[in-house]
Scaffold this active site. Structure first.
Site, PDB file in Angstrom:
ATOM      1  N   THR A  42       0.828  -1.208   0.000  1.00  0.00           N
ATOM      2  CA  THR A  42       0.000   0.000   0.000  1.00  0.00           C
ATOM      3  C   THR A  42       0.860   1.256   0.000  1.00  0.00           C
ATOM      4  OG1 THR A  42      -1.691  -1.185   1.257  1.00  0.00           O
ATOM      5  CG2 THR A  42      -1.807   1.217   1.296  1.00  0.00           C
ATOM      6  N   LYS A  52       2.154  11.658  -1.068  1.00  0.00           N
ATOM      7  CA  LYS A  52       3.109  12.727  -0.749  1.00  0.00           C
ATOM      8  C   LYS A  52       3.710  13.317  -2.014  1.00  0.00           C
ATOM      9  CE  LYS A  52       1.612  11.565   2.440  1.00  0.00           C
ATOM     10  NZ  LYS A  52       0.903  10.441   3.088  1.00  0.00           N
ATOM     11  N   GLY A 181     -14.830  11.566   5.706  1.00  0.00           N
ATOM     12  CA  GLY A 181     -13.813  11.051   6.627  1.00  0.00           C
ATOM     13  C   GLY A 181     -12.644  12.006   6.688  1.00  0.00           C
ATOM     14  N   VAL A 238     -22.799  11.553   5.903  1.00  0.00           N
ATOM     15  CA  VAL A 238     -23.293  11.348   4.536  1.00  0.00           C
ATOM     16  C   VAL A 238     -24.402  10.309   4.626  1.00  0.00           C
ATOM     17  CG1 VAL A 238     -22.731  10.471   2.237  1.00  0.00           C
ATOM     18  CG2 VAL A 238     -21.114  11.965   3.435  1.00  0.00           C
ATOM     19  N   HIS A 449      19.710  28.505  15.073  1.00  0.00           N
ATOM     20  CA  HIS A 449      18.979  29.694  14.626  1.00  0.00           C
ATOM     21  C   HIS A 449      19.425  30.071  13.223  1.00  0.00           C
ATOM     22  CE1 HIS A 449      16.999  33.589  14.906  1.00  0.00           C
ATOM     23  NE2 HIS A 449      18.117  34.141  14.447  1.00  0.00           N
TER      24      HIS A 449
HETATM   25  C1  LIG Z   1      -3.623   7.051   0.898  1.00  0.00           C
HETATM   26  C2  LIG Z   1      -2.755   6.519   2.006  1.00  0.00           C
HETATM   27  C3  LIG Z   1      -1.733   7.294   2.505  1.00  0.00           C
HETATM   28  C4  LIG Z   1      -0.926   6.807   3.522  1.00  0.00           C
HETATM   29  N1  LIG Z   1       0.069   7.606   3.989  1.00  0.00           N
HETATM   30  C5  LIG Z   1       0.864   7.153   4.980  1.00  0.00           C
HETATM   31  C6  LIG Z   1       1.939   7.956   5.448  1.00  0.00           C
HETATM   32  O1  LIG Z   1       2.157   9.067   4.987  1.00  0.00           O
HETATM   33  N2  LIG Z   1       2.730   7.446   6.431  1.00  0.00           N
HETATM   34  C7  LIG Z   1       2.508   6.211   6.971  1.00  0.00           C
HETATM   35  O2  LIG Z   1       3.253   5.807   7.860  1.00  0.00           O
HETATM   36  N3  LIG Z   1       1.494   5.434   6.542  1.00  0.00           N
HETATM   37  C8  LIG Z   1       0.674   5.869   5.553  1.00  0.00           C
HETATM   38  N4  LIG Z   1      -0.327   5.065   5.085  1.00  0.00           N
HETATM   39  C9  LIG Z   1      -0.527   3.753   5.720  1.00  0.00           C
HETATM   40  C10 LIG Z   1       0.490   2.729   5.196  1.00  0.00           C
HETATM   41  O3  LIG Z   1       0.435   2.691   3.792  1.00  0.00           O
HETATM   42  C11 LIG Z   1       0.190   1.364   5.783  1.00  0.00           C
HETATM   43  O4  LIG Z   1       0.156   1.461   7.186  1.00  0.00           O
HETATM   44  C12 LIG Z   1       1.272   0.360   5.407  1.00  0.00           C
HETATM   45  O5  LIG Z   1       1.343   0.241   4.006  1.00  0.00           O
HETATM   46  C13 LIG Z   1       0.972  -1.003   6.042  1.00  0.00           C
HETATM   47  O6  LIG Z   1       1.934  -1.918   5.632  1.00  0.00           O
HETATM   48  P1  LIG Z   1       1.666  -3.485   5.659  1.00  0.00           P
HETATM   49  O7  LIG Z   1       2.953  -4.108   5.240  1.00  0.00           O
HETATM   50  O8  LIG Z   1       1.078  -3.880   6.947  1.00  0.00           O
HETATM   51  O9  LIG Z   1       0.529  -3.748   4.562  1.00  0.00           O
HETATM   52  P2  LIG Z   1       0.396  -3.371   3.029  1.00  0.00           P
HETATM   53  O10 LIG Z   1       1.281  -2.257   2.648  1.00  0.00           O
HETATM   54  O11 LIG Z   1      -1.059  -3.222   2.777  1.00  0.00           O
HETATM   55  O12 LIG Z   1       0.960  -4.643   2.274  1.00  0.00           O
HETATM   56  C14 LIG Z   1       0.324  -5.874   2.272  1.00  0.00           C
HETATM   57  C15 LIG Z   1       0.734  -6.637   1.041  1.00  0.00           C
HETATM   58  O13 LIG Z   1       0.256  -7.971   1.150  1.00  0.00           O
HETATM   59  C16 LIG Z   1      -0.181  -8.414  -0.118  1.00  0.00           C
HETATM   60  N5  LIG Z   1      -1.110  -9.519   0.099  1.00  0.00           N
HETATM   61  C17 LIG Z   1      -2.312  -9.485   0.746  1.00  0.00           C
HETATM   62  N6  LIG Z   1      -2.840 -10.709   0.814  1.00  0.00           N
HETATM   63  C18 LIG Z   1      -1.972 -11.552   0.201  1.00  0.00           C
HETATM   64  C19 LIG Z   1      -1.955 -12.950  -0.035  1.00  0.00           C
HETATM   65  N7  LIG Z   1      -2.933 -13.745   0.391  1.00  0.00           N
HETATM   66  N8  LIG Z   1      -0.912 -13.468  -0.717  1.00  0.00           N
HETATM   67  C20 LIG Z   1       0.101 -12.666  -1.148  1.00  0.00           C
HETATM   68  N9  LIG Z   1       0.141 -11.345  -0.949  1.00  0.00           N
HETATM   69  C21 LIG Z   1      -0.867 -10.796  -0.265  1.00  0.00           C
HETATM   70  C22 LIG Z   1      -0.811  -7.165  -0.722  1.00  0.00           C
HETATM   71  O14 LIG Z   1      -0.870  -7.258  -2.127  1.00  0.00           O
HETATM   72  C23 LIG Z   1       0.139  -6.077  -0.236  1.00  0.00           C
HETATM   73  O15 LIG Z   1       1.165  -5.822  -1.161  1.00  0.00           O
HETATM   74  C24 LIG Z   1      -1.146   5.517   4.050  1.00  0.00           C
HETATM   75  C25 LIG Z   1      -2.163   4.711   3.531  1.00  0.00           C
HETATM   76  C26 LIG Z   1      -2.960   5.203   2.522  1.00  0.00           C
HETATM   77  C27 LIG Z   1      -4.036   4.334   1.965  1.00  0.00           C
END
Ligand SMILES: Cc1cc2nc3c(=O)[nH]c(=O)nc-3n(C[C@H](O)[C@H](O)[C@H](O)COP(=O)(O)OP(=O)(O)OC[C@H]3O[C@@H](n4cnc5c(N)ncnc54)[C@H](O)[C@@H]3O)c2cc1C
Length: 470
Positions: A42, A52, A181, A238, A449
């Site tokens: 994500t 960003k 939201g 909403v 500063h």
């Molecule tokens: C618009 C937006 C802006 C954000 N901005 C920020 C920010 O500025 N700073 C910040 O710290 N956080 C931000 N976040 C949050 C951040 O992106 C998430 O907290 C972070 O990506 C979580 O990481 P993760 O590894 O837990 O999961 P994810 O990044 O969601 O990764 C999970 C991965 O698992 C894969 N997957 C799922 N199920 C399976 C399966 N069964 N088999 C194989 N692969 C699978 C998916 O395809 C995905 O690639 C933002 C989120 C969004 C939506």
């Protein structure tokens, strides 16, 4: 490709890919299963990085629009070119996902493209073309993350009623957009589209914007948004949204009960994210779940031996922020624990949160309300950025730093800032909390500063009733 590994990581987001690299650094033979065609999850593909990147474009437009103030001649009615914005954003995303591929090669982490399913006793089936069966000698780390969560009664058609996944890829500037939201994602998109020239309306069910932040931060953001022409309805709901080919009719109930309807180009649903576990077979192998999230202990062990979980997909005792840096920190701890080390658990009170709206928000530690709720005798120090020479030079004078401390030991409990570079400045506050700093220590820390960081030193002085420049 081998089928037996020490560690199998499911998901290559900021949790999974970092856990895999750390595990490999520690000598564990590691494979990552990822269903997307690119690595990074994500954060890299549709979250932190693309949003960003868009915000940097918004900032660039703001600077160019202020050309007269800066004495820059020859700029007439600037506007944004979404084609170029998307091209540049995609280039950045691509370079970062390729960077993760490079790090996998460098650390000898294998990557299998496919959808993983847990089969029990260390087994993982991978579906993509021919089914493969993998076995983990030591541990499986589930890092499958989260996806946008809708609300009952509002059907996301991904065309006019969209989520952040679609919003990052918009190739036009909407004339009007309603954002439902007002957490970090909602207010960041409000800043982006407002600066690009859209008419933005925010709708938030709770009584204030960015409801997880200190109340003073929410109030300051509401003031800044009003000044920028963003309409915010808080305590509002909403009630329906009907999409057509060229727009969406949004009805809402405002805080005072009045009904209001808006015809917009898009409704962006930014009401939070839910766990991704579809097809994983979590219940089948006996994982304890809580509201769809995988329940873990402080070392990210699930209820099933040999299976850990990290990142957005987990729930832990106490609040669990869905943030990229949290998922990475959890990944590192998990890999180190699997490798036989004894890393200290994460202190979730010390997790910095950054919201890159305009003005930016950076916060870490307890809010004033949280500190009071925990029974502390609280002392507050606040210092406005606008007084600083550096802020005047930058033309960024909105906002303040607020320090929350307790009186008995003078311990720093939280630092909350809204204003220029707040997302960078929060690093100092995070280190101070980590080191269990007192306010006095922050006062004695010399702040160079002229910098924005002076506001932190001055807020510390203010907490002792002795701000110099107020
Ligand atoms: C618009 C937006 C802006 C954000 N901005 C920020 C920010 O500025 N700073 C910040 O710290 N956080 C931000 N976040 C949050 C951040 O992106 C998430 O907290 C972070 O990506 C979580 O990481 P993760 O590894 O837990 O999961 P994810 O990044 O969601 O990764 C999970 C991965 O698992 C894969 N997957 C799922 N199920 C399976 C399966 N069964 N088999 C194989 N692969 C699978 C998916 O395809 C995905 O690639 C933002 C989120 C969004 C939506």
């Amino acid at each position: 490709m081998p089928t037996d590994y020490d560690v199998i990581v499911i998901g290559a987001g900021t949790g999974g890919y970092v856990a895999a690299i750390r595990a490999a650094q520690l000598g564990l033979k590691t494979v990552v299963v990822e269903k997307q065609k690119a690595l990074g999850g994500t954060c890299l593909l549709v979250g932190c990085i693309p949003t960003k990147a868009l915000l940097e474009h918004a900032h660039a437009l703001k600077v160019v629009a202020g050309a007269k103030e800066w004495g820059v001649a020859g700029v007439a009615s600037p506007s944004i070119d979404m084609g170029q914005v998307q091209t540049r954003k995609d280039r950045i995303v691509n370079s970062l996902t390729k960077g993760v591929e490079f790090l996998f090669k460098k650390n000898k982490v294998d990557w299998i493209r496919g959808t993983a399913r847990l089969t029990g006793n260390g087994g993982v089936d991978v579906f993509e073309g021919e089914k493969q069966t993998l076995r983990a000698r030591k541990e499986i780390i589930v890092a499958t993350g989260s996806s946008p969560r809708g609300v009952p009664g509002i059907e996301i058609d991904r065309h006019r009623i969209i989520t952040s996944d679609e919003a990052v890829g918009l190739r036009e500037v909407p004339k009007t957009i309603v954002v439902m939201g007002c957490g970090a994602v909602g207010v960041e998109f409000a800043s982006i589209f407002n600066r690009f020239g859209a008419d933005v309306t925010l709708v938030e069910l709770l009584p204030r914007l960015v409801p997880l932040e200190d109340e003073a931060i929410s109030a300051e953001l509401a003031k800044a948004f009003r000044k920028q022409g963003i309409t915010s309805h808080t305590g509002a709901k909403v009630t329906s949204a009907t999409a057509s080919a060229d727009g969406v009719d949004v009805s809402m109930q405002l805080g005072d009960g009045e009904m209001k309807s808006i015809r917009a180009d898009y409704l962006l649903v930014a009401t939070g994210r839910g766990p991704v576990t579809t097809g994983l077979n979590t219940e089948g192998i006996g994982l304890t779940m809580d509201k769809g999230y995988i329940k873990v202990d402080a070392m990210y062990r699930t209820s099933v031996a040999g299976v850990s979980a990290i990142g957005d997909v987990i729930t832990i005792d106490g609040p669990h922020p869905q943030l990229a840096h949290v998922s990475s920190a959890e990944g590192i701890i998990t890999a180190e624990r699997i490798a036989g080390q004894n890393p200290p658990p994460l202190n979730y009170d010390h997790v910095p949160a950054c919201t890159f709206c305009d003005p930016e928000i950076g916060s870490v530690g307890l809010t004033e309300a949280e500190a009071k709720a925990r029974g502390y005798d609280v002392r507050i120090g606040t210092f406005p950025f606008g007084v600083l020479g550096r802020a005047k030079m930058a033309g960024e004078t909105d906002g303040f730093v607020k320090i929350v401390a307790e009186k008995k030991y003078d311990e720093l409990l939280g630092v909350h800032m809204i204003g220029p570079r707040a997302t960078e400045l929060v690093a100092e506050a995070t280190a101070a909390l980590r080191l269990e700093s007192t306010v006095e220590e922050l006062i004695r820390t010399i702040h160079a500063h002229p910098t924005f960081a002076e506001a932190i030193g001055e807020a510390a002085h203010a907490a002792h009733g002795a701000a110099i420049h107020l």
